[in-house]
Design a protein around this motif. Structure first.
Motif, PDB file in Angstrom:
ATOM      1  N   UNK A 252      -0.029  -9.723 -10.145  1.00 22.72           N
ATOM      2  CA  UNK A 252      -0.901  -8.587  -9.898  1.00 22.72           C
ATOM      3  C   UNK A 252      -0.117  -7.316  -9.666  1.00 22.72           C
ATOM      4  N   UNK A 253      -0.825  -6.199  -9.798  1.00 21.08           N
ATOM      5  CA  UNK A 253      -0.170  -4.913  -9.612  1.00 21.08           C
ATOM      6  C   UNK A 253       0.418  -4.724  -8.228  1.00 21.08           C
ATOM      7  N   UNK A 254      -0.257  -5.247  -7.205  1.00 24.64           N
ATOM      8  CA  UNK A 254       0.284  -5.137  -5.845  1.00 24.64           C
ATOM      9  C   UNK A 254       1.564  -5.947  -5.704  1.00 24.64           C
ATOM     10  N   UNK A 255       1.561  -7.168  -6.248  1.00 26.89           N
ATOM     11  CA  UNK A 255       2.767  -7.999  -6.180  1.00 26.89           C
ATOM     12  C   UNK A 255       3.938  -7.300  -6.855  1.00 26.89           C
ATOM     13  N   UNK A 256       3.689  -6.715  -8.029  1.00 24.96           N
ATOM     14  CA  UNK A 256       4.752  -6.063  -8.777  1.00 24.96           C
ATOM     15  C   UNK A 256       5.252  -4.814  -8.062  1.00 24.96           C
ATOM     16  N   UNK A 257       4.320  -3.976  -7.602  1.00 25.77           N
ATOM     17  CA  UNK A 257       4.719  -2.727  -6.962  1.00 25.77           C
ATOM     18  C   UNK A 257       5.362  -2.923  -5.601  1.00 25.77           C
TER      19      UNK A 257
END
Length: 301
Positions: A252-257
């Motif tokens: 997910x975007x949160x995991x990546x960011x």
């Protein structure tokens, strides 16, 4: 007075068993203060507030407020689904000694603009501290209209807004319609120079955890009207921001960011462990290595 400058949303370092790493958190505060930031924002999106227990939130508050020791204002996110829950977080934050509260619109529940208006008015009346609206439609599924923000600002219910909506037209409408001392802060890491040129007062950049000096320099350049230098620094930071995409489509975007911010802080020797809160997907060694290359290209390793 109007809140201005660079106000990073402070990451929350965790131990391998997912407890708040207070030693790393105090080093991160020192890193940010040495970078020239103007205030600190804890318990926001980059702080992983959605993943923290109430006990962990209090640990973060006490650690950051205590270590900052009044050198800069500390704003606390009181983000939760409904007004009663937000007010309880506001009480705890006020007891910890923060300077202001940051709240989103209610979420999970399906709300009407009148209910959002009541939400912010109630926090302002009972929270006991200045309230800053956090416009984050990607997460709360409600866009705060410029009209609503300006109405609440005019009546004194809001001291400012952090605009992470991506709506540059709406941001400009708020800037044009606001009256002092209302603070307009952009949450975009990559368009800070243009937001400041439009008249925004500052920036709340998650990437500011990694490179606070860079955002402080960008703000200084803009403040003295050196827009070419501001643009050059913004473009360097925009290239560095590519770290948030290293995780790609496998998470997910949160995991990546958030994983990228923590990996970068770990590589820079600021925090001991880059782990993110469950159930986020961790970065692998190859992805961490790619982040290291981007840091080196930005002059940070």
């Amino acid at each position: 007075m109007r809140l201005t400058g660079v106000i990073p949303p402070v990451c929350t370092p965790l131990t391998p068993d997912h407890q708040v790493d207070t030693a790393s958190l105090t080093r991160l505060v020192d890193h940010l203060l040495a970078g020239g930031v103007d205030a600190l924002f804890v318990l926001g999106s980059s702080s992983e507030v959605a993943y923290l227990t109430d006990t962990q939130r209090r640990v973060v508050l006490d650690t950051v407020v205590g270590h900052a020791g009044g050198q800069v204002p500390v704003l606390a996110g009181v983000i939760d689904m409904t007004t009663p829950r937000v007010l309880e977080h506001a009480r705890v934050a006020r007891e910890a000694g923060v300077s202001g509260l940051v709240a989103t619109a209610p979420f999970y529940t399906r709300t009407h603009p009148d209910e959002i208006r009541t939400h912010f008015r109630t926090i302002a009346a009972l929270g006991g501290l200045p309230v800053y609206a956090y416009d984050l439609p990607v997460s709360v599924h409600t866009k705060l209209s410029a009209g609503l923000v300006l109405e609440l600002a005019a009546e004194g219910a809001l001291a400012g807004v952090k605009d992470s909506s991506g709506d540059d037209g709406g941001l400009r409408e708020v800037i044009l319609g606001r009256a002092a001392p209302f603070s307009v802060l952009t949450g975009s890491e990559v368009t800070v120079d243009s937001a400041l040129w439009m008249g925004a007062d500052g920036v709340v950049p998650g990437l500011g955890n990694v490179d606070p000096h860079g955002y402080a320099e960008l703000y200084r350049c803009a403040s003295r009207g050196d827009w070419e230098a501001a643009r050059a620094e913004q473009e360097r930071l925009a290239r560095l921001f590519e770290i948030v995409r290293v995780g790609g489509s496998r998470m997910g975007g949160s995991s990546s960011g958030l994983g990228a911010f923590k990996a970068a802080l770990h590589l820079r020797g600021v925090i001991d462990c880059p782990v993110t809160a469950l159930p986020q997907t961790p970065l692998n060694d190859d992805e961490t290595g790619r982040i290291g290359k981007l840091l080196a290209a930005a002059g940070l390793l």
